[in-house]
Design an enzyme around this catalytic site. Structure first.
Site, PDB file in Angstrom:
ATOM      1  CG  HIS A 245      22.070 107.394 103.882  1.00 55.27           C
ATOM      2  ND1 HIS A 245      22.850 108.514 104.010  1.00 55.27           N
ATOM      3  CD2 HIS A 245      22.050 106.822 105.122  1.00 55.27           C
ATOM      4  CE1 HIS A 245      23.257 108.653 105.241  1.00 55.27           C
ATOM      5  NE2 HIS A 245      22.803 107.622 105.957  1.00 55.27           N
TER       6      HIS A 245
ATOM      7  N   GLY B  18      23.911 110.543 102.184  1.00 53.75           N
ATOM      8  CA  GLY B  18      24.798 111.184 103.168  1.00 53.75           C
ATOM      9  C   GLY B  18      26.183 110.570 103.076  1.00 53.75           C
ATOM     10  CG  HIS B  19      26.757 106.484 104.276  1.00 54.49           C
ATOM     11  ND1 HIS B  19      25.494 105.966 104.359  1.00 54.49           N
ATOM     12  CD2 HIS B  19      27.292 106.357 105.507  1.00 54.49           C
ATOM     13  CE1 HIS B  19      25.270 105.548 105.594  1.00 54.49           C
ATOM     14  NE2 HIS B  19      26.337 105.775 106.318  1.00 54.49           N
TER      15      HIS B  19
ATOM     16  CD  GLN C 188      30.228 102.335 116.164  1.00 56.98           C
ATOM     17  OE1 GLN C 188      31.360 102.095 115.764  1.00 56.98           O
ATOM     18  NE2 GLN C 188      29.491 103.332 115.674  1.00 56.98           N
TER      19      GLN C 188
ATOM     20  N   GLY D 184      30.894 112.709 108.709  1.00 61.13           N
ATOM     21  CA  GLY D 184      29.715 113.546 108.488  1.00 61.13           C
ATOM     22  C   GLY D 184      29.346 114.365 109.720  1.00 61.13           C
TER      23      GLY D 184
ATOM     24  CE  LYS E  19      21.724 111.564 111.421  1.00 59.44           C
ATOM     25  NZ  LYS E  19      22.276 110.513 112.225  1.00 59.44           N
TER      26      LYS E  19
ATOM     27  CB  SER F 284      19.824 108.287 109.843  1.00 60.78           C
ATOM     28  OG  SER F 284      20.076 107.188 110.685  1.00 60.78           O
ATOM     29  CB  SER F 285      21.769 103.380 108.186  1.00 57.65           C
ATOM     30  OG  SER F 285      22.886 103.859 107.485  1.00 57.65           O
TER      31      SER F 285
HETATM   32  P1  AMP Z   1      27.461 105.389 109.778  1.00 59.58           P
HETATM   33  O1  AMP Z   1      27.364 104.414 108.648  1.00 59.58           O
HETATM   34  O2  AMP Z   1      26.149 105.809 110.348  1.00 59.58           O
HETATM   35  O3  AMP Z   1      28.460 104.958 110.827  1.00 59.58           O
HETATM   36  O4  AMP Z   1      28.063 106.718 109.147  1.00 59.58           O
HETATM   37  C1  AMP Z   1      29.279 106.705 108.459  1.00 59.58           C
HETATM   38  C2  AMP Z   1      29.689 108.129 108.169  1.00 59.58           C
HETATM   39  O5  AMP Z   1      28.691 108.755 107.363  1.00 59.58           O
HETATM   40  C3  AMP Z   1      29.820 108.971 109.437  1.00 59.58           C
HETATM   41  O6  AMP Z   1      30.926 109.844 109.315  1.00 59.58           O
HETATM   42  C4  AMP Z   1      28.521 109.737 109.448  1.00 59.58           C
HETATM   43  O7  AMP Z   1      28.579 110.965 110.145  1.00 59.58           O
HETATM   44  C5  AMP Z   1      28.303 109.974 107.971  1.00 59.58           C
HETATM   45  N1  AMP Z   1      26.884 110.269 107.714  1.00 59.58           N
HETATM   46  C6  AMP Z   1      25.814 109.544 108.104  1.00 59.58           C
HETATM   47  N2  AMP Z   1      24.665 110.160 107.753  1.00 59.58           N
HETATM   48  C7  AMP Z   1      25.033 111.317 107.140  1.00 59.58           C
HETATM   49  C8  AMP Z   1      24.306 112.410 106.570  1.00 59.58           C
HETATM   50  N3  AMP Z   1      22.967 112.445 106.551  1.00 59.58           N
HETATM   51  N4  AMP Z   1      25.010 113.416 106.026  1.00 59.58           N
HETATM   52  C9  AMP Z   1      26.367 113.422 106.039  1.00 59.58           C
HETATM   53  N5  AMP Z   1      27.110 112.425 106.570  1.00 59.58           N
HETATM   54  C10 AMP Z   1      26.453 111.379 107.114  1.00 59.58           C
END
Ligand code: AMP
Length: 254
Positions: free
Chosen positions: A8, A10-11, A35, A123, A125, A161-162
């Site tokens: 999304h 955020g990524h 994890q 992130g 987050k 968030s995913s």
């Molecule tokens: P994930 O795919 O949930 O493992 O997240 C991968 C990276 O994207 C991690 O460093 C998260 O912190 C970051 N991330 C996820 N959601 C957000 C967001 N809303 N804003 C900024 N970074 C994000």
């Protein structure tokens, strides 16, 4: 930057920060089984690979690393001595998700060894994860610059968030409780931490279908709970909305 896909904005904000700072940007997509401490969460983790690749290409990402579980775990998952991390691997998410940070440390170490990045982008987050990875780099003298990028939110404030796709429309509405509670804490900061937390719990309790797991105001480096107000602080919250677990945080005083 390491991700678990279902990308999304955020990524994509991490990709854009990396494109600005680096010559070559590599994004990994790997849903790391070690994890997850909830089998259903792992089994139902959203997968949108075709769209992920399109979004990454549009954002200017140069390469995508898409390993299989066997690629990453050529050797079996490792157990780490987390005591060297101090409080940050013992509190909050660590208490609620046993084994989670061991899995994060293991997979991030493996990904760093394979991709060999000069800089990494994570992130805010996942604030506690950021502190853990920063410490992982420091403890192992890894020649890697750590960057924490701000949380990207939906228009109404919900942190992207995913897992948000799992929320039905009512859950989506009440999921705003996390952000609203963080805003309340921020408005009342600096103040008596215990009092603010108690009021924050009251606020969350107004949302009947939301189960709060924790609300904490912590030292931003050590994540130790603050006994009294200080300028540097971070508020962290986790709650279950229906069957979806959400986390969020806010650096206070901004
Ligand atoms: P994930 O795919 O949930 O493992 O997240 C991968 C990276 O994207 C991690 O460093 C998260 O912190 C970051 N991330 C996820 N959601 C957000 C967001 N809303 N804003 C900024 N970074 C994000």
């Amino acid at each position: 930057m390491p991700t678990m896909g279902a990308l999304h904005n955020g990524h994509i904000s991490l990709v854009k920060a990396a494109v600005k700072a680096c010559d070559i940007v590599v994004c990994s997509i790997f849903v790391n089984p070690t994890q997850f401490n909830n089998a259903n969460d792992l089994a139902t983790y959203p997968k949108t690979i075709a769209n992920d690749l399109k979004m990454l290409a549009e954002a200017g990402c140069h390469a995508v690393y898409l390993p299989t579980v066997d690629d990453i775990y050529q050797t079996p998952p490792k157990q780490y001595d987390l005591s060297v991390y101090g409080h940050i691997t013992a509190t909050l998410e660590a208490e609620k998700r046993p084994g989670h940070f061991n899995g994060v440390i293991d997979v991030v170490t493996r990904l760093f060894n394979i991709v060999k990045p000069n800089q990494v982008f994570f992130g805010q987050k996942d604030y506690q994860q950021c502190m853990v990875v920063k410490k992982l780099i420091a403890l192992n003298n890894m020649p890697i610059e750590f960057n924490m990028c701000p949380s990207v939110r939906e228009n109404d404030g919900l942190a992207m968030s995913s897992r948000n796709v799992r929320l039905n429309s009512h859950e989506r509405e009440i999921s705003l409780s996390l952000y609203k509670t963080l805003q309340f804490i921020n408005k009342n900061w600096p103040g008596n931490p215990q009092q603010i937390i108690a009021q924050a719990h009251h606020l969350m309790a107004e949302y009947k279908e939301v189960t709060t797991e924790y609300i904490a105001i912590c030292n931003p480096q050590t994540l130790e709970v603050l006994e009294q107000a200080q300028p540097q602080a971070v508020a962290l919250i986790a709650a279950q909305v229906g069957s979806t677990r959400l986390i969020d945080n806010m650096i206070l005083g901004n």
